[in-house]
Design a protein around this motif. Structure first.
Motif, PDB file in Angstrom:
ATOM      1  N   ILE A  50       0.852  -1.181   0.000  1.00 14.76           N
ATOM      2  CA  ILE A  50       0.000   0.000   0.000  1.00 14.76           C
ATOM      3  C   ILE A  50       0.897   1.242   0.000  1.00 14.76           C
ATOM      4  O   ILE A  50       2.110   1.143   0.135  1.00 14.76           O
ATOM      5  N   GLY A  51       0.263   2.403  -0.169  1.00 15.75           N
ATOM      6  CA  GLY A  51       1.042   3.647  -0.128  1.00 15.75           C
ATOM      7  C   GLY A  51       0.921   4.456  -1.401  1.00 15.75           C
ATOM      8  O   GLY A  51       1.105   5.666  -1.395  1.00 15.75           O
ATOM      9  N   GLY A  52       0.617   3.768  -2.505  1.00 10.29           N
ATOM     10  CA  GLY A  52       0.327   4.454  -3.762  1.00 10.29           C
ATOM     11  C   GLY A  52       1.465   5.328  -4.241  1.00 10.29           C
ATOM     12  O   GLY A  52       2.639   5.008  -4.095  1.00 10.29           O
ATOM     13  N   ARG A  53       1.098   6.465  -4.824  1.00  8.51           N
ATOM     14  CA  ARG A  53       2.093   7.387  -5.397  1.00  8.51           C
ATOM     15  C   ARG A  53       2.823   8.140  -4.294  1.00  8.51           C
ATOM     16  O   ARG A  53       3.989   8.473  -4.423  1.00  8.51           O
ATOM     17  N   MET A  54       2.104   8.445  -3.208  1.00  6.70           N
ATOM     18  CA  MET A  54       2.670   9.375  -2.229  1.00  6.70           C
ATOM     19  C   MET A  54       3.919   8.797  -1.569  1.00  6.70           C
ATOM     20  O   MET A  54       4.888   9.525  -1.330  1.00  6.70           O
ATOM     21  N   ILE A  55       3.912   7.491  -1.315  1.00  7.13           N
ATOM     22  CA  ILE A  55       5.056   6.884  -0.623  1.00  7.13           C
ATOM     23  C   ILE A  55       6.303   6.916  -1.528  1.00  7.13           C
ATOM     24  O   ILE A  55       7.432   6.800  -1.056  1.00  7.13           O
ATOM     25  N   ASN A  56       6.049   7.129  -2.824  1.00  9.76           N
ATOM     26  CA  ASN A  56       7.132   7.154  -3.812  1.00  9.76           C
ATOM     27  C   ASN A  56       7.775   8.547  -3.951  1.00  9.76           C
ATOM     28  O   ASN A  56       8.776   8.710  -4.624  1.00  9.76           O
ATOM     29  N   LEU A  57       7.182   9.550  -3.278  1.00  6.89           N
ATOM     30  CA  LEU A  57       7.667  10.931  -3.448  1.00  6.89           C
ATOM     31  C   LEU A  57       8.825  11.224  -2.499  1.00  6.89           C
ATOM     32  O   LEU A  57       9.034  10.517  -1.512  1.00  6.89           O
ATOM     33  N   SER A  58       9.544  12.295  -2.803  1.00 14.04           N
ATOM     34  CA  SER A  58      10.634  12.708  -1.913  1.00 14.04           C
ATOM     35  C   SER A  58      10.068  13.572  -0.793  1.00 14.04           C
ATOM     36  O   SER A  58      10.040  13.173   0.362  1.00 14.04           O
ATOM     37  N   LYS A  59       9.613  14.752  -1.150  1.00 11.86           N
ATOM     38  CA  LYS A  59       8.970  15.632  -0.184  1.00 11.86           C
ATOM     39  C   LYS A  59       7.710  16.175  -0.820  1.00 11.86           C
ATOM     40  O   LYS A  59       7.510  16.034  -2.018  1.00 11.86           O
ATOM     41  N   VAL A  60       6.854  16.807  -0.005  1.00 14.50           N
ATOM     42  CA  VAL A  60       5.576  17.280  -0.537  1.00 14.50           C
ATOM     43  C   VAL A  60       5.477  18.793  -0.402  1.00 14.50           C
ATOM     44  O   VAL A  60       6.048  19.384   0.513  1.00 14.50           O
ATOM     45  N   PHE A  61       4.774  19.399  -1.377  1.00 13.60           N
ATOM     46  CA  PHE A  61       4.569  20.839  -1.322  1.00 13.60           C
ATOM     47  C   PHE A  61       3.318  21.146  -0.521  1.00 13.60           C
ATOM     48  O   PHE A  61       2.424  20.301  -0.492  1.00 13.60           O
ATOM     49  N   PRO A  62       3.142  22.317   0.062  1.00 18.26           N
ATOM     50  CA  PRO A  62       4.125  23.399   0.177  1.00 18.26           C
ATOM     51  C   PRO A  62       4.911  23.320   1.489  1.00 18.26           C
ATOM     52  O   PRO A  62       5.682  24.208   1.781  1.00 18.26           O
ATOM     53  N   THR A  63       4.678  22.230   2.251  1.00 23.45           N
ATOM     54  CA  THR A  63       5.280  22.176   3.587  1.00 23.45           C
ATOM     55  C   THR A  63       6.696  21.627   3.561  1.00 23.45           C
ATOM     56  O   THR A  63       7.434  21.767   4.532  1.00 23.45           O
ATOM     57  N   LEU A  64       7.061  20.969   2.437  1.00 23.01           N
ATOM     58  CA  LEU A  64       8.341  20.281   2.313  1.00 23.01           C
ATOM     59  C   LEU A  64       8.524  19.210   3.392  1.00 23.01           C
ATOM     60  O   LEU A  64       9.638  18.930   3.814  1.00 23.01           O
ATOM     61  N   ASP A  65       7.391  18.622   3.811  1.00 23.20           N
ATOM     62  CA  ASP A  65       7.479  17.445   4.676  1.00 23.20           C
ATOM     63  C   ASP A  65       8.058  16.296   3.884  1.00 23.20           C
ATOM     64  O   ASP A  65       7.793  16.150   2.692  1.00 23.20           O
ATOM     65  N   CYS A  66       8.806  15.443   4.571  1.00 23.93           N
ATOM     66  CA  CYS A  66       9.300  14.217   3.953  1.00 23.93           C
ATOM     67  C   CYS A  66       8.101  13.305   3.698  1.00 23.93           C
ATOM     68  O   CYS A  66       7.328  13.014   4.611  1.00 23.93           O
ATOM     69  N   ALA A  67       7.937  12.878   2.443  1.00 23.90           N
ATOM     70  CA  ALA A  67       6.744  12.107   2.083  1.00 23.90           C
ATOM     71  C   ALA A  67       6.699  10.778   2.837  1.00 23.90           C
ATOM     72  O   ALA A  67       5.650  10.378   3.348  1.00 23.90           O
ATOM     73  N   SER A  68       7.845  10.104   2.931  1.00 24.66           N
ATOM     74  CA  SER A  68       7.898   8.823   3.651  1.00 24.66           C
ATOM     75  C   SER A  68       7.465   9.010   5.098  1.00 24.66           C
ATOM     76  O   SER A  68       6.715   8.208   5.651  1.00 24.66           O
ATOM     77  N   CYS A  69       7.982  10.108   5.702  1.00 27.17           N
ATOM     78  CA  CYS A  69       7.776  10.310   7.135  1.00 27.17           C
ATOM     79  C   CYS A  69       6.316  10.551   7.471  1.00 27.17           C
ATOM     80  O   CYS A  69       5.891  10.260   8.580  1.00 27.17           O
ATOM     81  N   ILE A  70       5.554  11.125   6.519  1.00 23.67           N
ATOM     82  CA  ILE A  70       4.152  11.358   6.863  1.00 23.67           C
ATOM     83  C   ILE A  70       3.221  10.317   6.243  1.00 23.67           C
ATOM     84  O   ILE A  70       2.089  10.185   6.673  1.00 23.67           O
ATOM     85  N   THR A  71       3.695   9.581   5.252  1.00 24.04           N
ATOM     86  CA  THR A  71       2.840   8.557   4.641  1.00 24.04           C
ATOM     87  C   THR A  71       2.916   7.258   5.431  1.00 24.04           C
ATOM     88  O   THR A  71       1.893   6.586   5.647  1.00 24.04           O
ATOM     89  N   THR A  72       4.124   6.866   5.836  1.00 22.96           N
ATOM     90  CA  THR A  72       4.288   5.580   6.507  1.00 22.96           C
ATOM     91  C   THR A  72       3.391   5.439   7.740  1.00 22.96           C
ATOM     92  O   THR A  72       2.762   4.391   7.911  1.00 22.96           O
ATOM     93  N   PRO A  73       3.271   6.485   8.591  1.00 25.23           N
ATOM     94  CA  PRO A  73       2.367   6.329   9.744  1.00 25.23           C
ATOM     95  C   PRO A  73       0.916   6.073   9.335  1.00 25.23           C
ATOM     96  O   PRO A  73       0.229   5.273   9.971  1.00 25.23           O
ATOM     97  N   ARG A  74       0.488   6.739   8.246  1.00 29.63           N
ATOM     98  CA  ARG A  74      -0.886   6.483   7.791  1.00 29.63           C
ATOM     99  C   ARG A  74      -1.025   5.040   7.301  1.00 29.63           C
ATOM    100  O   ARG A  74      -2.026   4.380   7.561  1.00 29.63           O
ATOM    101  N   MET A  75      -0.016   4.597   6.567  1.00 25.45           N
ATOM    102  CA  MET A  75      -0.047   3.220   6.055  1.00 25.45           C
ATOM    103  C   MET A  75      -0.099   2.243   7.231  1.00 25.45           C
ATOM    104  O   MET A  75      -0.892   1.285   7.225  1.00 25.45           O
ATOM    105  N   ALA A  76       0.723   2.498   8.252  1.00 30.07           N
ATOM    106  CA  ALA A  76       0.786   1.590   9.392  1.00 30.07           C
ATOM    107  C   ALA A  76      -0.525   1.605  10.170  1.00 30.07           C
ATOM    108  O   ALA A  76      -1.035   0.554  10.576  1.00 30.07           O
ATOM    109  N   SER A  77      -1.113   2.831  10.354  1.00 35.87           N
ATOM    110  CA  SER A  77      -2.396   2.900  11.086  1.00 35.87           C
ATOM    111  C   SER A  77      -3.447   2.059  10.391  1.00 35.87           C
ATOM    112  O   SER A  77      -4.207   1.341  11.037  1.00 35.87           O
ATOM    113  N   ALA A  78      -3.480   2.161   9.057  1.00 34.51           N
ATOM    114  CA  ALA A  78      -4.482   1.396   8.320  1.00 34.51           C
ATOM    115  C   ALA A  78      -4.198  -0.093   8.460  1.00 34.51           C
ATOM    116  O   ALA A  78      -5.109  -0.899   8.704  1.00 34.51           O
ATOM    117  N   ALA A  79      -2.918  -0.458   8.330  1.00 35.70           N
ATOM    118  CA  ALA A  79      -2.567  -1.878   8.348  1.00 35.70           C
ATOM    119  C   ALA A  79      -2.839  -2.499   9.714  1.00 35.70           C
ATOM    120  O   ALA A  79      -3.169  -3.684   9.807  1.00 35.70           O
TER     121      ALA A  79
END
Lengths: 443, 382
Positions: A50-79
């Motif tokens: 799971i994780g789709g496109r977002m887990i594949n990104l480097s950082k996200v606009f406009p906050t420049l959050d690390c994509a892995s760092c904010i996607t992985t917790p969502r993926m884990a919560s769902a799992a």
């Protein structure tokens, strides 16, 4: 039920309140929203993680959050959510309405690994002698024929690529739990659900769509997802190198609208995110390569969201070149340096050729699935190919089939913020549908 | 030059065949993709912009429309499918109609009815003239029993004189409106010689015709068709002139070289026009995606001229005579005279405007190569 139910498990019907098609960020968000309200949810994902496109990104606009760092917790919560069942590496057949509920069949593709037994230790991956271009790195790196899909994949279960496997057996010898099963077959599992949320996401337009852009044959003309992997901290090279010779690029250009707003490609609409991801990548590049020249060739910059205009303004302030021009052709010189041909509209309208080290095509979005071809009950396709939303203004997650809702880029080009909001809306609509149709008191 | 904004200009240009141009959002793809755009200037976008802004005088002052070869790359790649190539064609029709004094050009571009009105009206007048003009006695050739040989030459001379006056007027207007126009003509003689040489070479070889872009239909065949048509025209012009000199003025009984030249020219014309008609009918490549009634008229008239010419050749060879043959001869001559008369107002006007525009282009130091950017590739962007 947990994410790692066994494959060999029988054809017992998966009976849930909400079926979510697609395990990207929109699908996961919908699933979490519905599960938090006490509904049973099944998430079906085509990819091995799971994780789709977002887990594949480097950082996200406009906050420049690390994509892995904010996607992985969502993926884990769902799992780990007790109300959510996740089926990865699975494809959903046509969805049929039967009475008030929907039925379908899920085909779980063979991983050639016993999911219950695999502990994700990667011994098989280390042992495997076969190297294959890595889809997750968009062919910038290599993977093995058997592997954990990527570092933070969920589930952390190996998957064997039978198309490239030589059946040498080294992985089976290396496996400490003896979970590799070369004879495993696809399993078909019936599914029933009270409501469905389509979160089938998007594809990118083809690198070869515009013949003038080198037909995907120029090594240093890359896709935006490749650029994401160059920029990702755990990406293919861990640094920004250009593909043809591994040189650190001094001059990088972005070609905007390389796959959108172009009727000659059959994509007349704006893909909305390309301006912002190009600006984001340009900023990240100037962080990685402080002395590099970075140019964005654009028709007009569409900074539509909260904080986006300021984001673009800071990119300008950082010294990124914004050049108003539609790139007409890209060719390369003998050293594979891409050369773009443009009209300098803001400098006398002369036509010029400009040489760069690396060029990124800002590709647009195409629908990830065609609801009519997939047979998603009465869900219709819009003129642009995305899922039709008959009440696009006031109920944007409704489709033409009552009880089936749409979230994220399945309904049209969208950024992550809008996809998340959409997902919440779709979950709420699904719950309301369950309640008003007496579908809440499931056995 | 005063900059008067004319809101009616774009609708006017649309009526000359730029049907989709309102879709243009000025991205500049057409200019950058154009094999003729070079470091010195850009089109078609500049011309489209002038049209959108309603700057009539500036549009008329440009010679870019006449430099365009209608290769269709801009139309094929236009993100808005606004048909920049169609726009350039419309601009040529419009400019020609604006320069010429008779108003026939403007009428010709009112669509099918305008074309029909001009064709039939002029045809009737010419036929009447041919049948009634007092002509000197013809040589004893039976094919000329209804339309006397002498009448053809008398009316032909009159038509040519009319054309000369109209062309002189049109070219005068063109040069007066052109920017820099007359001023360029005051350059030293050596520049004129070089420009003339470059123009002549380009006219014969069509070297700036777009090379086949990867993935697009090879534009080689329209180039060949154009060479056949232009070559055929030249040969027919030479044959007619030779006939006029040797048979009409010097009273030779016959002059075989003119006959041979005419036949070869006719064959080339027929072949080229047939290829062009086929291409337009198929609407296969972007340059001919949409055709104007005036395009069909020109190709149709040329095709009829070539076919009826060969028909008459066959009649002469087989010694067939009759009312039908008389009719074919009359229509053949009328069509030829109409083409001459309308040379300055229709699509054929490029025969005069293109060489002149090319000449002025080279006189001002324009590039003679195709596809380059004046040879310069800049490194990165300032």
């Amino acid at each position: 039920m947990t994410a790692s139910a066994t494959v060999s498990a029988s054809a017992a019907t998966l009976d849930v309140d909400v079926l979510v098609v697609g395990g990207g960020i929109a699908g996961l968000q919908s699933a979490l929203e519905a599960a938090e309200q006490g509904r049973k949810v099944l998430v079906v994902e085509r990819q091995p993680s799971i994780g789709g496109r977002m887990i594949n990104l480097s950082k996200v606009f406009p906050t420049l959050d690390c994509a892995s760092c904010i996607t992985t917790p969502r993926m884990a919560s769902a799992a780990h959510h007790p109300n959510i069942t996740i089926r990865t590496y699975s494809e959903l057949g046509p969805i049929r309405r039967e009475g008030p509920r929907f039925t379908s069949t899920l085909r779980q593709k063979a991983r050639y690994v016993d999911e219950a037994a695999c502990i994700g230790c990667k011994r098989c991956e280390e042992a495997c002698p076969v190297f294959v271009p890595d889809e997750y790195e968009h062919a910038l790196g290599a993977r093995k024929a058997i592997r954990i899909p990527f570092t933070n994949a969920i589930p952390q279960t190996a998957v064997l690529d039978m198309d490239h496997c030589t059946l040498c057996g080294l992985c089976a010898k290396a496996c400490p739990t003896d979970c590799i099963d070369f004879l495993q077959e696809d399993a078909e599992i019936p599914v029933t659900a009270g409501a469905v949320i389509l979160a089938t996401g998007h594809e990118l337009t083809s690198m070869a769509a515009k013949p003038e852009y080198g037909r995907a044959a120029l090594p240093n003309v890359i896709s935006p997802m490749q650029a994401e992997r160059l920029l990702a901290p755990h990406g293919a090279y861990g640094r920004v190198l250009r593909p043809s010779d591994g040189k650190i690029p001094d001059s990088i250009a972005y070609v905007q609208c390389a796959g959108s707003r172009d009727a000659s490609l059959g994509v007349p609409y704006c893909s909305r995110v390309c301006c912002m991801y190009a600006v984001k990548q340009a900023m990240l590049l100037s962080g990685s390569l402080p002395v590099a020249d970075i140019t964005i060739y654009y028709m007009d910059i569409r900074a539509f969201g909260k904080g986006y205009e300021q984001f673009v303004a800071s990119a300008r302030a950082m010294g990124i070149n914004f050049v108003k021009a539609k790139v007409a052709r890209i060719r390369e010189d003998a050293d594979h340096n891409p050369i773009v041909r443009i009209e300098r509209q803001e400098a006398g309208g002369t036509v010029e050729e400009v040489r760069h080290d690396l060029v990124v095509l800002s590709l647009g979005m195409l629908p990830g699935a065609d609801p009519e071809r997939e047979g998603f009950a009465g869900v219709l396709r819009d003129a642009d190919g995305f899922v039709r939303t008959p009440e696009a203004k006031l109920s944007p997650t409704l489709t033409d089939e009552p009880g089936i809702f749409v979230a994220g880029t399945a309904a049209g080009p969208k950024d992550i913020v809008d996809s998340i909001q959409d997902a919440g809306g779709a979950a709420m609509e699904a719950l309301r549908h369950l309640r008003s149709n007496g579908l809440e008191g499931r056995p | 030059m005063s900059d008067v904004v004319d809101a009616g200009l774009l609708p006017e240009l649309r009526s000359y065949g730029a049907f989709d141009i309102s879709a243009c959002f000025n991205c500049g793809n057409c200019s950058a993709v154009c094999p003729l755009s070079d470091g010195e200037g850009s089109f078609p976008r500049r011309m489209i912009r002038l049209g959108q802004l309603g700057l009539r005088d500036r549009l008329l002052a440009g010679r870019e429309a006449w430099l365009c070869y209608a290769c269709g790359e801009c139309t094929a790649t236009c993100p808005r499918q606004a048909g920049p190539s169609d726009y350039m064609a419309a601009l040529r029709r419009w400019s020609a109609a604006r320069h010429e004094p008779t108003g026939l050009g403007r009428l010709m571009h009112r669509g099918a009815w305008g074309v029909s009105a001009v064709t039939l009206g002029l045809g009737a007048a010419l036929a009447a003239a041919l049948l009634t003009v007092p002509a000197p006695p013809s040589p004893p050739q039976w094919i000329f029993r209804a339309v006397p040989y002498g009448a053809i030459h008398e009316v032909g001379l009159a038509v040519s004189a009319l054309l000369a006056v109209s062309l002189a007027w049109s070219l005068g207007r063109f040069l007066r409106r052109a920017d820099p126009g007359f001023r360029s003509l005051s350059r030293p003689l050596a520049d004129h010689r070089a420009a003339a040489k470059a123009t002549l070479r380009e006219l014969v070889q069509l070297r700036r015709w777009a090379p086949a872009a990867p993935g697009r239909a090879d534009p080689g065949s329209p180039r060949a068709a154009h060479m056949l048509i232009a070559g055929g025209f030249m040969a027919l012009l030479a044959a007619t002139s030779l006939d006029f000199v040797f048979i009409y003025l010097l009273k030779f009984a016959s002059f075989p070289p003119a006959r041979v030249l005419g036949t070869l020219g006719g064959a080339a014309l027929l072949l080229g026009v047939s290829a062009a008609l086929l291409r337009r009918a198929r609407a296969a490549d972007p340059a001919v995606r949409r055709s104007h009634a005036a395009d069909w008229w020109l190709l149709g008239a040329l095709w009829f001229l070539a076919v009826s010419g060969f028909w008459l050749e066959a009649d002469v060879g087989l010694r067939v005579a009759g009312a039908f043959q008389d009719g074919v001869l009359l229509l053949h001559v009328v069509a030829a005279l109409e083409l001459i008369l309308l040379l300055g107002s229709g699509k054929l006007a490029h025969v005069v405007y293109r060489p002149l525009s090319l000449y002025l282009h080279y006189l001002d130091g324009g590039s003679a190569s195709a596809g380059g950017c004046g040879g310069a590739v800049s490194r990165s962007a300032p």
